[in-house]
Scaffold this motif. Sequence first.
Motif, PDB file in Angstrom:
ATOM      1  N   GLU A  22      -3.687   3.607  -0.249  1.00  0.00           N
ATOM      2  CA  GLU A  22      -4.247   3.024  -1.262  1.00  0.00           C
ATOM      3  C   GLU A  22      -3.481   1.674  -1.659  1.00  0.00           C
ATOM      4  O   GLU A  22      -2.230   1.765  -1.599  1.00  0.00           O
ATOM      5  N   VAL A  28       0.850  -1.232  -0.085  1.00  0.00           N
ATOM      6  CA  VAL A  28      -0.107   0.192   0.152  1.00  0.00           C
ATOM      7  C   VAL A  28       0.903   1.274   0.021  1.00  0.00           C
ATOM      8  O   VAL A  28       2.085   1.367   0.281  1.00  0.00           O
ATOM      9  N   ALA A  29       0.407   2.294  -0.599  1.00  0.00           N
ATOM     10  CA  ALA A  29       1.104   3.731  -0.513  1.00  0.00           C
ATOM     11  C   ALA A  29       0.909   4.137   0.899  1.00  0.00           C
ATOM     12  O   ALA A  29       0.005   4.311   1.603  1.00  0.00           O
ATOM     13  N   ALA A  55      -1.405  -0.476  -3.754  1.00  0.00           N
ATOM     14  CA  ALA A  55      -0.384  -0.310  -5.039  1.00  0.00           C
ATOM     15  C   ALA A  55      -0.610  -1.566  -5.866  1.00  0.00           C
ATOM     16  O   ALA A  55      -0.542  -1.471  -7.000  1.00  0.00           O
ATOM     17  N   TRP A  56      -0.412  -2.568  -5.191  1.00  0.00           N
ATOM     18  CA  TRP A  56      -0.286  -4.095  -5.634  1.00  0.00           C
ATOM     19  C   TRP A  56      -0.554  -4.973  -4.862  1.00  0.00           C
ATOM     20  O   TRP A  56      -0.390  -4.749  -3.591  1.00  0.00           O
ATOM     21  N   LEU A  80       8.323  -1.878  -6.188  1.00  0.00           N
ATOM     22  CA  LEU A  80       7.537  -0.653  -7.138  1.00  0.00           C
ATOM     23  C   LEU A  80       6.134  -1.400  -7.807  1.00  0.00           C
ATOM     24  O   LEU A  80       5.160  -0.719  -7.816  1.00  0.00           O
ATOM     25  N   ASN A  81       6.466  -2.609  -8.174  1.00  0.00           N
ATOM     26  CA  ASN A  81       5.277  -3.102  -8.884  1.00  0.00           C
ATOM     27  C   ASN A  81       4.519  -4.475  -8.539  1.00  0.00           C
ATOM     28  O   ASN A  81       3.839  -5.189  -9.102  1.00  0.00           O
ATOM     29  N   THR A  99      -1.270   7.549   1.213  1.00  0.00           N
ATOM     30  CA  THR A  99      -2.740   7.414   0.877  1.00  0.00           C
ATOM     31  C   THR A  99      -3.401   6.257   1.709  1.00  0.00           C
ATOM     32  O   THR A  99      -4.729   6.315   1.719  1.00  0.00           O
TER      33      THR A  99
END
Length: 180
Positions: A8, A2-3, A10-11, A67-68, A6
């Motif tokens: 949110e 999660v970010a 992320a992946w 990152l992903n 925020t």
Amino acid sequence: AVATETGEGAWRRWRGGPRRGTPAAPRGLASRGPRVDGGAQGTGEPGTTGFGGGDGRRYGFTALRLLNGGPRWTRRISADVMNAPVLDAAEGTVLFTTMDGVVWKLDQQTGRVVWRKRLHATSAPWLDGERVHVTVALRQDGERKERAVVLAKADGATEAQYDPVDAPFARRPDTSVEAG
């Protein structure tokens, strides 16, 4: 993942079930120890079983890009990871114990096995300078015992063993978290 700003998502990646070890995040990688999907490592959909299928499933330890979430490397290992991996930031390695009692040391960037020791280990390793501590199961006079063992961080050589203590719960090897 999660970010942090925020909250949110992320992946996300399926890790092989609800009771796997906690991931650790060294140098831009998230390490984990799930059952590995041999067809799509890193994407892992629920129900996939790894380098084998059914009761023949095998296990892997994977480094994901923070990152992903894409896989950087996967190393076949002998069983589920017992607990969270232990990172040695100074030398760029990761240590962990699998449920079958094997202690592993891998290079964080490549997944190369630096050393592995089949010890009937019953704990995750912990670091103290140039030494690795772990507990191991043994049988003595027909009873289950456990002892602390000290390994050299460089090569896994046994440096010290301490007096065994009663441990009727110390049953190794197991192959999975569920069996353990």
